[in-house]
Design an enzyme around this catalytic site. Structure first.
Site, PDB file in Angstrom:
ATOM      1  N   LYS A  94       0.836  -1.120  -0.047  1.00 21.00           N
ATOM      2  CA  LYS A  94       0.054  -0.119  -0.013  1.00 21.00           C
ATOM      3  C   LYS A  94       0.812   1.062  -0.082  1.00 21.00           C
ATOM      4  O   LYS A  94       1.750   1.530   0.993  1.00 21.00           O
ATOM      5  CB  LYS A  94      -0.921  -0.047   1.086  1.00 21.00           C
ATOM      6  CG  LYS A  94      -1.839   1.332   1.428  1.00 21.00           C
ATOM      7  CD  LYS A  94      -2.524   1.331   2.598  1.00 21.00           C
ATOM      8  CE  LYS A  94      -2.968   2.847   2.719  1.00 21.00           C
ATOM      9  NZ  LYS A  94      -3.655   3.117   3.768  1.00 21.00           N
ATOM     10  N   ALA A 182      -9.361   5.557   3.794  1.00 19.51           N
ATOM     11  CA  ALA A 182      -9.316   6.723   4.624  1.00 19.51           C
ATOM     12  C   ALA A 182     -10.551   7.659   4.730  1.00 19.51           C
ATOM     13  O   ALA A 182     -11.296   7.538   3.655  1.00 19.51           O
ATOM     14  CB  ALA A 182      -8.206   7.492   4.421  1.00 19.51           C
ATOM     15  N   GLY A 183     -10.974   8.193   5.948  1.00 20.46           N
ATOM     16  CA  GLY A 183     -12.092   8.935   6.073  1.00 20.46           C
ATOM     17  C   GLY A 183     -13.129   8.345   6.564  1.00 20.46           C
ATOM     18  O   GLY A 183     -14.116   9.061   7.076  1.00 20.46           O
ATOM     19  N   THR A 205      -8.784   3.838  12.139  1.00 21.99           N
ATOM     20  CA  THR A 205      -9.250   4.625  13.177  1.00 21.99           C
ATOM     21  C   THR A 205     -10.688   4.433  13.834  1.00 21.99           C
ATOM     22  O   THR A 205     -10.720   4.118  14.891  1.00 21.99           O
ATOM     23  CB  THR A 205      -8.963   6.157  12.910  1.00 21.99           C
ATOM     24  OG1 THR A 205      -7.657   6.284  12.171  1.00 21.99           O
ATOM     25  CG2 THR A 205      -9.123   6.906  14.180  1.00 21.99           C
TER      26      THR A 205
END
Lengths: 256, 348
Positions: A94, A182-183, A205
Site C-alpha cells: 500500500k 481513509a476518512g 481509526t
C-alpha cells in the site's frame, strides 16, 4: 473482488494501528471478517525492532498489505516498500507518499513516480490517492491495477467528503478495483462507499479508536455487506414528490 | 556481591526470595515481600538507564488511563495511590489536567466519555488550577484524585526502605547468581525476560527532560491529539518530563528526531515559554507488554515471573506485587487482586 489475481471474499480491509492492545486488534480482525490487514513498517518498526508486533500481525492468519505510512518522499517510500517485501514476503504494497503532515494528504506527484518505480520492480501497488480523476489515470498508466482514493483525510472520520468525485472515478474506471481508503468514521459512511459501487473499503481509526473496537468491526462488516448488496440490487432512484407532477384538480371524492 | 545467606539460614518462617530486576516491578515486589516478612535479595543489571522505569512519567492516573486501557487498569490502579503515598513522601496528589488545542476539542469529548471521576473545566477554571496556562485553553478536564511522583526518586526511596529492612540489593546477572538458598525466585526483568516469555513484546517509548523555570505547573497535563497524545509532568525545581511516544518496536536506538520534534511541539503548544527550555535529557526505552497490554504472573517451577507492565508500571506494580506475594508466601492478598490468571488471548 479480484486484486492482482487474488480473489477476496471480504470487502473490508482493516488497518492495525492504534488499537488498545494486540489482543483487541486480533479480536476485531476476526469480528470484521477482513482477509487483508495493513501494517506500517516505518512508524512501528524502526530498524527492525518491530518484529514482536509484526509477528502478532502475521499470526492473525490473514493476508498482510504492508504500507509506507509516514514516508514523505519517493525515495523513502521505495526503500520502505523494498523492506516490506522482505519482512512480509509479499509483492503487495500500500503506497503512501505523504505531502502534508497535518492532514496526511497524499503527494500525488511523488505517488505516481513511486508507483512507476515499484511496478517496474514487480511490486503490486495499492496506491493511497486523492479522488482526482487525472491522477487516477496516471496511476493506472504507472502500472497500478487497483486504486485507493480517500473518502476524507486519514483519521478524520468525516465520511465521504466528495461523493461526486468518487462517483466520477467509478464511472471512468468501471473495470478497475476501487477501494475507499481513509476518512470512514461510521458504518453509514462505509455503506455509502459501497453503494457508490466501490469494490471495498479500507479503514483503521474508526474501529481502533471506537470505545468497543470489536463491536465496531462487526458493524463495519455488516455495513460493507449491506452497501454492496444494495449496489448489486440496483437501488431505486430518489423521487422528488415535493412538487406535484400533475394538476390535482378534480380529486375524486368518494362517499359522504 | 555479598548476600548474608551464611548468617541466617532460611527457615519456613522467613522465606527467602530472590527478586531479579530493580525497576518498578522488582522494587515494589521486593518491598511488598519484605513488608510481609520475607528475606529479600534483589539483583539487577548495573545500568539504571537500562530500565524502562527510569524513563517513566510517574503518573498515578488510573482514571485517565481508562480512556484507552482495559477497565482492569483503573480498577487495580486506584490502590497504587495510597500505596505510594504511604511509602514515598514525594507522591503528590494534585490531580491531572487534560487539555486539547481548540481544533482538537472533539478529542476532549471522547476522553470525557471514556473516563470517570473528572470535572469539566472552562477557561477560568483551567486558569484557576494552573495560572500559567491562563487564556491558553478554552476548556479542560480535571481528575482531582490522581497523583504523580518522580519515578527515579520514588525507586531510590524504595531501595532505601528495603535496605532499612535488611534486604540486599546488588548488581549481578540472573544466570550467574548462585542457585541455592532461596525458596523462591521472582523474575521482574521487564523486556529482558522476553526470551523466557515469548508473548512479551517491546513497545518503545521516548521522553525528554526539560528545565524551564518560567513555567510552573502543579500537576501533570495531558495534551490530547488525534495521533500524538502527549503529557508533561512537573518534577519540581522548574524541571518537566515530556513523554512519551508509543512505537510498536523493541528498538533501543536513541530518541529519533521525529519523536523529539513531537515532544517539543507538545511542550511548546502547552506554553510558548518551553521554547527557551534547556533540554536536560532525551531518553528512550522499551516497555514490556503482553498481547492484552495487561501485566500477568506466570509460574515455572520455583520461578514466578511478573511482567507486562506496559505503560502502567507505577500504577499497577503494587496490585501485582500483592498478588505475587500471596502466591509466594501463601497468604491472602490484602489488596483487591486481579481476576484469576487465565491464558492470555493471542498467546501461544
Amino acid at each position: 473482488m479480484l486484486v492482482y489475481g487474488t480473489e477476496l471474499r471480504s470487502r473490508l480491509l482493516l488497518g492495525t494501528a492504534q488499537y488498545p492492545s494486540p489482543a483487541v486488534l486480533a479480536e476485531a480482525v476476526r469480528a470484521s471478517g477482513a482477509e487483508v490487514v495493513t501494517v506500517s513498517l516505518r512508524r512501528e518498526g524502526v530498524a527492525g525492532g518491530g518484529q514482536g508486533f509484526w509477528q502478532l500481525v502475521r499470526d492473525l492468519g490473514v493476508r498482510v498489505l504492508p504500507n509506507t505510512a509516514g514516508c514523505h518522499t519517493v525515495k523513502e517510500a521505495v526503500t520502505t516498500a523494498r523492506m516490506a517485501r522482505e519482512v512480509f514476503s509479499t509483492p503487495w504494497i500500500k503506497l503512501e507518499v505523504i505531502g502534508e503532515d497535518d492532514t496526511l494528504q497524499p503527494d500525488v506527484f511523488g505517488l505516481v513516480e513511486a508507483a512507476r518505480i515499484l511496478s517496474a520492480e514487480g511490486f503490486q501497488v495499492f496506491p493511497y490517492t486523492t479522488d482526482d480523476l487525472v491522477v487516477a489515470g496516471r496511476l493506472l498508466d504507472a502500472g497500478c491495477q487497483v486504486l485507493m482514493p480517500w473518502g476524507a483525510p486519514i483519521g478524520s472520520g468525516r465520511g465521504i467528503n466528495n461523493p461526486y468525485a468518487l462517483r466520477s472515478l467509478r464511472a471512468h474506471f468501471p473495470n478497475v478495483p476501487l477501494v475507499v481508503d481513509a476518512g470512514i468514521g461510521l458504518p453509514s459512511h462505509a455503506a455509502q462507499a459501497m453503494e457508490l459501487g466501490y469494490d471495498a473499503v479500507l479503514l483503521n481509526t474508526a474501529v481502533a479508536r471506537a470505545g468497543d473496537p470489536v463491536r465496531m468491526a462487526r458493524a463495519m462488516a455488516r455495513a460493507v455487506e449491506a452497501g454492496r448488496l444494495a449496489f448489486e440490487a440496483d437501488p431505486m432512484e430518489a423521487r422528488d414528490m415535493a412538487a406535484p407532477s400533475s394538476p390535482v384538480i378534480g380529486m375524486p371524492v368518494f362517499g359522504a | 556481591m555479598d548476600f548474608p545467606s551464611a548468617d541466617f539460614p532460611p527457615t519456613a518462617a522467613t522465606p527467602r526470595v530472590l527478586v531479579i530486576g530493580a525497576g518498578v516491578t522488582g522494587l515494589v515486589a521486593a518491598t511488598v515481600l519484605a513488608e510481609r516478612g520475607a528475606r529479600v535479595s534483589v539483583i539487577h543489571r548495573p545500568d539504571p538507564a537500562g530500565r524502562a522505569s527510569h524513563f517513566a512519567g510517574g503518573m498515578l492516573a488510573p482514571w485517565c488511563e481508562a480512556a484507552d486501557a482495559s477497565p482492569a487498569v483503573a480498577a487495580e490502579g486506584e490502590a497504587s495511590i495510597p500505596w505510594w503515598q504511604a511509602r514515598f513522601a514525594g507522591t503528590h496528589r494534585a490531580g491531572s489536567l487534560v487539555l486539547a488545542s481548540p481544533r482538537d476539542q472533539g478529542e476532549l469529548d471522547r476522553f470525557a466519555r471514556r473516563t470517570a471521576r473528572h470535572q469539566a473545566l472552562d477557561a477560568a477554571a483551567v486558569a484557576a488550577l494552573e495560572p500559567d496556562l491562563a487564556g491558553r485553553f478554552p476548556r479542560g478536564l480535571f481528575f482531582p484524585e490522581e497523583a504523580h511522583l518522580d519515578p527515579r526518586a520514588a525507586l531510590a526511596a524504595l531501595a532505601d526502605r528495603l535496605a532499612a529492612r535488611s534486604a540486599t540489593i546488588g548488581e549481578g546477572e540472573a544466570e550467574s547468581f548462585p542457585d541455592d538458598g532461596f525458596d523462591h525466585v521472582l523474575d521482574c526483568r521487564g523486556h529482558a525476560a522476553a526470551p523466557d516469555w515469548p508473548a512479551l513484546r517491546g513497545v518503545r517509548g521516548e521522553m525528554l527532560l526539560l528545565r524551564c523555570p518560567e513555567v510552573t505547573l502543579a500537576r501533570p497535563v495531558r495534551l490530547l491529539h488525534p495521533r500524538i497524545p502527549l503529557y508533561i509532568v512537573p518534577r519540581g525545581g522548574g524541571i518537566f518530563m515530556v513523554g512519551a511516544t508509543m512505537v510498536e518496536s523493541a528498538d533501543r536506538r536513541p530518541v529519533t528526531a521525529r519523536a523529539a520534534m513531537e515532544l517539543l511541539n507538545a511542550a511548546y503548544a502547552l506554553h510558548p515559554a518551553f521554547a527557551e527550555a534547556e533540554i536536560l535529557e532525551m531518553g528512550s526505552n522499551i516497555r514490556p507488554a503482553l498481547p492484552d497490554n495487561l501485566p500477568d504472573l506466570r509460574r515455572e517451577g520455583r520461578v514466578l515471573r511478573l511482567n507486562g507492565m506496559y505503560r502502567h508500571g507505577f500504577l499497577l506494580a503494587p496490585a501485582l506485587a500483592e498478588r505475587a506475594a500471596a502466591l509466594l508466601l501463601g497468604r491472602s492478598a490484602t489488596m483487591a487482586s486481579l481476576p484469576a490468571a487465565s491464558p492470555k488471548k493471542g498467546e501461544a
